[in-house]
Design an enzyme around this catalytic site. Structure first.
Site, PDB file in Angstrom:
ATOM      1  N   LYS A  32      52.241  41.029  44.004  1.00 44.41           N
ATOM      2  CA  LYS A  32      50.897  40.477  44.207  1.00 44.41           C
ATOM      3  C   LYS A  32      50.230  41.221  45.360  1.00 44.41           C
ATOM      4  CE  LYS A  32      48.484  36.020  44.698  1.00 44.41           C
ATOM      5  NZ  LYS A  32      48.634  34.557  44.872  1.00 44.41           N
ATOM      6  N   SER A  77      46.385  31.793  41.534  1.00 41.52           N
ATOM      7  CA  SER A  77      45.755  33.049  41.914  1.00 41.52           C
ATOM      8  C   SER A  77      46.632  34.268  41.607  1.00 41.52           C
ATOM      9  CB  SER A  77      45.428  33.035  43.415  1.00 41.52           C
ATOM     10  OG  SER A  77      46.607  32.962  44.184  1.00 41.52           O
ATOM     11  N   SER A 129      49.607  28.632  42.864  1.00 40.25           N
ATOM     12  CA  SER A 129      49.222  29.966  42.391  1.00 40.25           C
ATOM     13  C   SER A 129      50.313  30.725  41.661  1.00 40.25           C
ATOM     14  CB  SER A 129      48.753  30.819  43.574  1.00 40.25           C
ATOM     15  OG  SER A 129      47.486  30.384  43.973  1.00 40.25           O
TER      16      SER A 129
END
Lengths: 468, 463
Positions: free
Chosen positions: B66, B141, B166
């Protein structure tokens, strides 16, 4: 006139590494922006890791200032935007400081200590080619960012400059006795709150050093007095002290307290101050100035005022103890406290800044103690030592023929010769003109080249003259 | 395709020397690039890793990361324009651990800016698409991570991060496995903060085994992160087995099956609960009364913390910059106005408000108290239940074109099921059900990762 002064003092603690990273704290001797890492630069992703040494040192100070400890502490984020702050928030303590509700005893008064806490120092702004108001460019050096600061907040209990001075020199001696502050490399910065006759509180920010505090207060008191005199109202405001001009200038008027939007520092957990941890700190507390003063009375049999003056100056106290191992303590006390410190002060030096050859100092005092040199010669030697001259006291005394006429027979002969050669002065004395003795003494000193002890010469002259 | 292998198969073949790694790696990159054009899952594809990839536990297994997790030498922006050009000079601790075990870092995945979102549509860069239906969002996210794990048929695992859900949310939407560990189990050193007291680095993978494997590598105490837990290393893949724990009971919190949750999702979760019952795992309905307070408390804490975290982005030391010809306040404002997206600005304003004096007591400090109550409630339930089971998301992934119509509050509400365990720092896993984009959420007590992995494994391998 009623004066109220409170201090917020920021002391740089003498830890080897910064408060939340392992960067060196030796920022003065490094090139700008050399002692930095992702953490003290606040790079995205970096995290603080607490330096326990700083915590321990601050706890020593809190103990010395009679503060009480909480069961656990945490850190907070104090948010404000400023270029010297890498994260635009400062990790500090807000709700629960390390120590609170302490006190410090002055000679005639107790000063309340509201809190003692630790926080990180911001970086340093360098206003290139001007002042905070006039410089075209500002450079930022982050070497200082993250150095541990201990903040001490006093109650507004001071009512004169003298009290503030007494407190600050006592505080510095305490910091040095606790081995938590290095006066050569560490800075002390103060914010001063001053109000007169119950008027509005004016804060003078970021006053660097101790002398500057005195100057800032002096200026601010007279400024406020003049305002009152001409019937103007004193505004609640923050002022900046210009050390070069010795004046304060307004930075901003305070409508309300600044809002720093404090939150808990979520990267650092609660830190328990366990009983074991606290008792360990207590066990390892170094001797404090006031305890040392008491010990000096017993151990060295010097007077309370002497002991007090010596212990208010950490380096003097250290020097005294080393000297007193080899020289009579009373003599050492007198000569270090008055002559040495006096000579230093005259030269605008201190024990911190001057490099005095301690072995030679002890030699000189020994020559005095054994009666080989006069007090006048001893003082001469000390001046040379303070000047940093290279010489050996014993050789110097021989070379310059400064050795005292210590031999009683030799001195007796010189005195008797002087009496024989100055019959008129003798008869003047006998006929009541007592001041003639000074002339005779002068003749003796002349014959010995000043190497006789005046006090002894006078005593012997009196005896001989009275027996004639 | 010859490298269409599971992670487990890949590791075995690598161990036995049955794979020509160079050939594998170039095939992988070709496929990744092709897939990424389709899904826009990765912001950066990087393959500059040095060192011997034949050693360690991962044998050169490709790992995507990420964007908010710092990789040394690789631009890391946390999905925000304000960090464009920022190249971290250090590896996050979890990246160091992956590299030590010969994981091959292959790129940074798209996300909502700083993690501020549920659909990855608040990205300062590309919006990742859902491989199951490319007109729909991948979730957020960690949307890019879930999208590429789901979309690429090759051995690969992704490091994600969860603050309020997320990891779980995009894993559910993309029908992959998302494991969020206990707060403090994995070091956050090197994670670009959203809300430090809530952020957790975790794993998104195709199978429960994949996530357990990578968790075993990144978990553990780290002196660079003061909040990490001092716990002995554990091999979580040991929990990936068919044996059924005896005499355990799962809690089914009734608040998580209300009418606000899509009925098709509720039905599917009930099917799973009944399956577990059929293999001998009992359940009981229970209640999480604090749930209704968890969401507001979470958003207050998260925004208060993030508003301070975002203060450092001002164009002075890294990231977006301009010529500083004016006073610093104006300069900072200019950079921040330009660099932050709308949601970031909203959270800075709300978060700053919640911690201002006069409001601090009513919002921030009260939210902190609520968090303690939420934890207490979970702790009470976990005395009785092995784990809790519920849907992961209350909705199906919306169409990307419809996201604009969703108000911020509706968007925050879609985190209603994932926020409470995140607020409490409990470990959780979202495991796909038989209905696409529906995840089953399993939550256990602090440090009971073994339990959620166990239950998820049983569900994954249901017959």
């Amino acid at each position: 006139m009623k004066v109220k002064i409170g201090l917020e003092i920021h002391v740089q603690l003498n830890t080897k590494s910064k408060l939340f990273c392992s960067c060196s704290t030796n920022s003065e001797n490094s090139k700008p922006n050399k002692n930095i890492c992702p953490t003290c630069m606040g790079l995205p992703g970096s995290k603080p890791a607490l330096n326990k040494e700083a915590l321990k040192k601050a706890m020593r100070l809190a103990l010395a200032l009679n503060c009480s400890f909480p069961k656990a502490i945490f850190f907070s984020r104090k948010s404000y935007f400023y270029p010297d702050m890498p994260k635009n928030f400062q990790i500090t303590q807000y709700e629960i400081p390390i120590g609170k509700n302490g006190s410090y005893q002055l000679k005639n008064k107790k000063i309340g200590i509201w809190r003692v806490h630790i926080e990180e120092d911001p970086g340093k702004l360098i206003h290139k080619g001007g002042t905070i108001k006039t410089a075209q460019n500002v450079l930022i050096d982050y070497n200082r960012a993250g150095i541990p600061l201990c903040e001490i907040v006093t109650a507004p209990d001071f009512s004169s400059i003298e009290e503030v001075k007494e407190f600050l020199s006592g505080l510095i001696s305490t910091l040095e006795h606790l081995r938590i502050y290095d006066p050569l490399n560490g800075s002390i910065r103060s914010d001063i709150n001053i109000s007169i006759m119950g008027g509005s509180r004016v804060e003078v920010k970021n006053v660097n050093g101790i002398k500057a505090v005195e100057h800032a207060i002096k200026y601010e008191l007279s400024r406020q007095k003049n305002m009152v005199k001409i019937g103007k109202k004193i505004k609640m405001e923050t002022r900046h002290f210009d050390a070069d001009m010795g004046t304060t200038v307004s930075l901003r008027t305070k409508e309300t307290e600044e809002d720093y939007g404090y939150i808990f520092e979520p990267d650092l957990t609660w830190i328990d101050l366990t009983k074991e941890f606290i008792s360990d700190i207590k066990k390892n507390m170094p001797e404090l100035p006031k305890e040392r003063e008491k010990r000096f009375l017993k151990q060295y049999k010097i007077s309370r005022s002497e002991a007090s003056v010596i212990c208010m100056n950490f380096r003097l106290a250290e020097l005294f103890e080393r000297v007193a191992k080899q020289v009579d303590a009373k003599l050492a006390s007198k000569w270090l406290r008055t002559v040495l410190i006096g000579v230093l002060a005259y030269k605008n030096l201190s024990l911190r800044t001057a490099h005095i050859d301690e072995k030679k100092l002890i030699k000189a005092l020994k020559l005095l103690e054994s009666g080989e040199i006069t007090e006048k010669t001893c003082k001469e030697l000390i001046i040379k030592l303070v000047n940093g001259e290279k010489f050996d006291p014993a050789n110097y005394v021989v070379e310059k023929r400064l050795k005292k006429v210590a031999d009683k027979k030799e001195l007796e002969k010189v005195i008797k010769d002087a009496l024989k050669e100055n019959k008129k002065a003798v008869s003047d004395y006998k006929s009541g003109q007592k001041e003639a003795i000074h002339y005779l003494a002068g003749q003796v000193m002349k014959k010995t080249g000043g190497r006789a002890e005046m006090r002894i010469v006078m005593e012997r002259l009196k005896e001989l003259l009275n027996s004639i | 395709m010859k490298y269409n292998l599971s992670v487990k198969e890949f590791l075995e073949k690598r161990k036995n020397g049955e794979i020509d790694y160079n050939d594998f790696y170039s095939t992988f990159l070709t496929n990744l690039k092709r897939k990424n054009k389709e899904l826009r899952a990765l912001r950066v594809i990087s393959h500059s890793q040095k060192g011997d990839l034949n050693k360690g536990k991962l044998y050169g297994l490709p790992i995507s990361v990420k964007d908010n997790i710092c990789v040394k030498g690789v631009e890391s922006c946390a999905g925000s324009k304000i960090l464009e050009g920022y190249i971290p000079p250090f590896d996050a601790s979890c990246i160091s651990n992956v590299k030590k075990n010969s994981g091959a870092i292959i790129g940074k995945t798209n996300q909502d800016e700083f993690g501020f979102g549920t659909f990855s549509t608040n990205s300062g860069f590309d919006i990742p698409l859902n491989p199951l239906d490319k007109t729909r969002v991948a979730g957020g996210s960690s949307g890019g991570s879930a999208a590429i794990v789901a979309g690429l048929d090759m051995p690969h695992v992704s490091l994600g991060e969860s603050t309020g859900g997320s990891i779980s949310c995009p894993s559910a939407f993309c029908s992959v496995v998302g494991l969020t560990p206990t707060y403090g189990l994995v070091s956050r050193y090197g994670l670009i903060d959203y809300a430090n007291s809530l952020d957790k680095i975790g794993v998104i993978g195709k199978t429960v085994y994949d996530t357990a494997l990578l968790l075993s590598i990144i978990a553990g105490h780290d002196e660079k992160d003061f909040t990490t837990i001092n716990k002995k290393a554990e091999d979580y893949t040991n929990y990936c087995g068919p044996d059924v724990p005896k005499k355990i009971k799962l809690g089914v919190p009734k608040e998580y099956f209300s009418d606000d949750i899509d009925k098709r999702i509720r039905d599917e979760v009930w099917n799973s609960i009944h399956y577990l019952e059929s293999i001998g795992i009992d359940y009981e309905e229970c209640s999480l009364k604090m749930t209704r307070y968890a969401l507001p408390a979470y958003y207050i804490i998260a925004m208060a913390e993030s508003s301070t975290n975002l203060a450092k982005f001002c164009g002075l030391r890294y990231g977006l910059q301009a010529d500083p010809t004016e006073n610093f306040n104006n300069y900072f404002s200019k950079i921040r106005s330009k660099g932050f997206g709308e949601e970031a600005k909203r959270r800075i304003i709300l978060g700053t408000f919640a911690r201002m004096s006069g409001f601090r007591d009513a919002y921030y400090l009260r939210a902190m108290k609520v968090r303690t109550l939420v934890i207490d409630e979970y702790k009470r339930l976990f005395k009785k239940y092995y784990a809790l089971i519920s849907p992961t998301m209350p909705i199906f992934p919306p169409k990307i074109k419809d996201v604009k119509k969703i108000s911020p509050i509706q968007c925050y509400m879609s985190d209603i099921l994932t926020v409470p365990p995140n607020l409490a720092g409990m470990p959780m896993i979202s495991v796909p059900s038989s209905v696409p984009s529906v995840g089953i959420h399993i939550v256990a007590d602090h440090l009971q990762e073994g339990r959620i992995i166990k239950i998820a494994y049983l569900l994954e391998n249901r017959c």
